[in-house]
Scaffold this active site. Structure first.
Site, PDB file in Angstrom:
ATOM      1  N   TYR A 153       0.840  -1.213   0.000  1.00 20.87           N
ATOM      2  CA  TYR A 153       0.000   0.000   0.000  1.00 20.87           C
ATOM      3  C   TYR A 153       0.876   1.263   0.000  1.00 20.87           C
ATOM      4  O   TYR A 153       0.639   2.199  -0.774  1.00 20.87           O
ATOM      5  CB  TYR A 153      -0.906  -0.044   1.233  1.00 20.87           C
ATOM      6  CG  TYR A 153      -1.952   1.035   1.319  1.00 20.87           C
ATOM      7  CD1 TYR A 153      -3.113   0.982   0.551  1.00 20.87           C
ATOM      8  CD2 TYR A 153      -1.799   2.107   2.200  1.00 20.87           C
ATOM      9  CE1 TYR A 153      -4.084   1.959   0.654  1.00 20.87           C
ATOM     10  CE2 TYR A 153      -2.768   3.096   2.314  1.00 20.87           C
ATOM     11  CZ  TYR A 153      -3.909   3.016   1.539  1.00 20.87           C
ATOM     12  OH  TYR A 153      -4.879   3.997   1.644  1.00 20.87           O
ATOM     13  N   LYS A 157       0.979   4.132  -2.897  1.00 19.79           N
ATOM     14  CA  LYS A 157       0.579   5.512  -2.604  1.00 19.79           C
ATOM     15  C   LYS A 157       1.736   6.489  -2.778  1.00 19.79           C
ATOM     16  O   LYS A 157       1.523   7.666  -3.101  1.00 19.79           O
ATOM     17  CB  LYS A 157      -0.017   5.591  -1.193  1.00 19.79           C
ATOM     18  CG  LYS A 157      -1.330   4.817  -1.033  1.00 19.79           C
ATOM     19  CD  LYS A 157      -2.404   5.334  -1.979  1.00 19.79           C
ATOM     20  CE  LYS A 157      -3.785   4.780  -1.672  1.00 19.79           C
ATOM     21  NZ  LYS A 157      -4.811   5.301  -2.589  1.00 19.79           N
TER      22      LYS A 157
HETATM   23  N1  NAD Z   1     -10.078   5.631   4.987  1.00 18.58           N
HETATM   24  C1  NAD Z   1      -8.872   6.073   5.270  1.00 18.58           C
HETATM   25  O1  NAD Z   1      -8.503   6.236   6.447  1.00 18.58           O
HETATM   26  C2  NAD Z   1      -7.900   6.367   4.173  1.00 18.58           C
HETATM   27  C3  NAD Z   1      -6.641   6.870   4.541  1.00 18.58           C
HETATM   28  C4  NAD Z   1      -5.741   7.183   3.548  1.00 18.58           C
HETATM   29  C5  NAD Z   1      -6.065   7.009   2.212  1.00 18.58           C
HETATM   30  N2  NAD Z   1      -7.284   6.520   1.880  1.00 18.58           N
HETATM   31  C6  NAD Z   1      -7.555   6.352   0.456  1.00 18.58           C
HETATM   32  O2  NAD Z   1      -8.769   6.998   0.136  1.00 18.58           O
HETATM   33  C7  NAD Z   1      -9.433   6.307  -0.929  1.00 18.58           C
HETATM   34  C8  NAD Z   1     -10.843   5.946  -0.508  1.00 18.58           C
HETATM   35  O3  NAD Z   1     -10.767   5.148   0.665  1.00 18.58           O
HETATM   36  P1  NAD Z   1     -12.057   4.684   1.476  1.00 18.58           P
HETATM   37  O4  NAD Z   1     -11.651   4.595   2.892  1.00 18.58           O
HETATM   38  O5  NAD Z   1     -13.235   5.489   1.080  1.00 18.58           O
HETATM   39  O6  NAD Z   1     -12.189   3.182   0.918  1.00 18.58           O
HETATM   40  P2  NAD Z   1     -13.468   2.225   0.805  1.00 18.58           P
HETATM   41  O7  NAD Z   1     -12.927   0.836   0.864  1.00 18.58           O
HETATM   42  O8  NAD Z   1     -14.530   2.619   1.773  1.00 18.58           O
HETATM   43  O9  NAD Z   1     -13.994   2.540  -0.679  1.00 18.58           O
HETATM   44  C9  NAD Z   1     -13.212   2.252  -1.792  1.00 18.58           C
HETATM   45  C10 NAD Z   1     -14.110   2.137  -3.006  1.00 18.58           C
HETATM   46  O10 NAD Z   1     -13.249   1.797  -4.125  1.00 18.58           O
HETATM   47  C11 NAD Z   1     -13.869   0.764  -4.868  1.00 18.58           C
HETATM   48  N3  NAD Z   1     -12.847  -0.033  -5.561  1.00 18.58           N
HETATM   49  C12 NAD Z   1     -11.913  -0.838  -5.002  1.00 18.58           C
HETATM   50  N4  NAD Z   1     -11.193  -1.436  -5.953  1.00 18.58           N
HETATM   51  C13 NAD Z   1     -11.664  -0.989  -7.147  1.00 18.58           C
HETATM   52  C14 NAD Z   1     -11.328  -1.250  -8.502  1.00 18.58           C
HETATM   53  N5  NAD Z   1     -10.351  -2.088  -8.825  1.00 18.58           N
HETATM   54  N6  NAD Z   1     -12.032  -0.611  -9.459  1.00 18.58           N
HETATM   55  C15 NAD Z   1     -13.043   0.235  -9.151  1.00 18.58           C
HETATM   56  N7  NAD Z   1     -13.400   0.518  -7.889  1.00 18.58           N
HETATM   57  C16 NAD Z   1     -12.720  -0.092  -6.896  1.00 18.58           C
HETATM   58  C17 NAD Z   1     -14.626  -0.067  -3.850  1.00 18.58           C
HETATM   59  O11 NAD Z   1     -15.653  -0.846  -4.459  1.00 18.58           O
HETATM   60  C18 NAD Z   1     -15.143   1.007  -2.912  1.00 18.58           C
HETATM   61  O12 NAD Z   1     -16.406   1.487  -3.330  1.00 18.58           O
HETATM   62  C19 NAD Z   1      -8.545   5.086  -1.243  1.00 18.58           C
HETATM   63  O13 NAD Z   1      -7.698   5.389  -2.332  1.00 18.58           O
HETATM   64  C20 NAD Z   1      -7.730   4.909   0.034  1.00 18.58           C
HETATM   65  O14 NAD Z   1      -6.522   4.253  -0.202  1.00 18.58           O
HETATM   66  C21 NAD Z   1      -8.204   6.196   2.830  1.00 18.58           C
END
Ligand code: NAD
Length: 245
Positions: A153, A157
């Protein structure tokens, strides 16, 4: 703020992406959601429409290059342009390096890094030809500082940051900006899986003393995606309540 603009958001079927989609919907944009989970994507799209917004949805896997090019071609055919691309789709497959499998590595790189490339590749030429575009990519605190159990990851990133800087350089003279939002610890289905006691301990380590909300992140995305942010490119905005300063 985004009246007359077409905004494509990947991974907007839930979590941060869904919040971003709703925020853009309220700002008058036509919001196109692409998500692996087509049902969720359509649900978010319907929610926007019910609030008098404009939206559409596509089921899609961002890691699939050919499918991505087809989806984006369909969006151009139907809506005529794409002003804003938000690459929010992301996954985790956490394990210490000792236990991490090649499958864990490949899956995360394919979605988070290659998926972001696939969408940028599909819109970049049209955006530069139009002389306008806003690209907002998703990194993470883990991509900046590293994080135990996230070799895959963190690499994906950190890669997004490097990729964005180059896209910013290549798009700058043609009206296309590319920036990164790097969230810290945000309340979504992705982090709901973390045990409660671990979460509470993590919150103690956040200077702002609370978990971040999807709306906190959506606000930064809207700022970078606005017309007025045309002089900001190749930057990383960390949305983490001061976890990393
Ligand atoms: N939640 C956190 O604390 C956090 C922290 C840092 C970064 N992020 C980043 O923010 C973004 C959103 O995170 P989140 O927490 O909302 O995640 P989440 O898991 O709640 O949602 C992710 C969404 O992406 C979709 N997805 C996954 N793989 C896919 C693919 N191959 N093609 C199309 N869609 C796909 C899933 O179906 C889901 O709807 C991500 O890039 C994550 O890495 C999140």
């Amino acid at each position: 703020m985004f009246e007359e603009q077409v905004v494509v958001i990947t991974g907007a079927g839930q979590g941060i992406g869904a919040e971003i989609a709703k925020e853009f919907g309220q700002e008058g944009a036509t919001v196109i959601i692409v998500d692996f989970n087509g049902e969720n994507a359509e649900k978010v799209s319907q929610e926007i429409i019910e609030k008098n917004g404009k939206a559409g949805s596509y089921q899609g896997d961002v890691a699939n290059y050919d499918q991505t090019q087809e989806t984006i071609a369909k969006i151009y055919a139907e809506y005529g342009k794409i002003d804003v691309l938000v690459n929010c789709a992301g996954i985790t497959r956490d394990a210490s390096l000792k236990k991490m499998t090649k499958e864990n590595w490949d899956a995360v790189i394919a979605t988070n890094l290659t998926g972001t490339f696939n969408f940028i590749k599909a819109v970049f030429d049209k955006m530069t030809a139009a002389g306008y575009g806003r690209i907002v990519n998703f990194s993470s605190l883990a991509g900046i500082t590293g994080n135990f159990g996230q070799t895959n990851y963190s690499a994906s990133k950190a890669g997004v940051i490097g990729m964005t800087k180059t896209v910013a350089i290549e798009g700058a003279a043609k009206g296309v900006t590319a920036n990164v939002v790097a969230p810290g610890f945000i309340q979504t289905p992705m982090t709901d899986a973390i045990p409660e006691e671990v979460k509470n301990k993590m919150i103690q380590g956040i200077p702002v003393k609370r978990i971040g909300l999807p709306a906190d992140v959506a606000y930064a995305v809207k700022f970078l995606a606005s017309k007025e942010s045309g002089y900001i490119t190749g930057q990383v905005i960390e949305v983490n309540g001061g976890m990393h300063i």
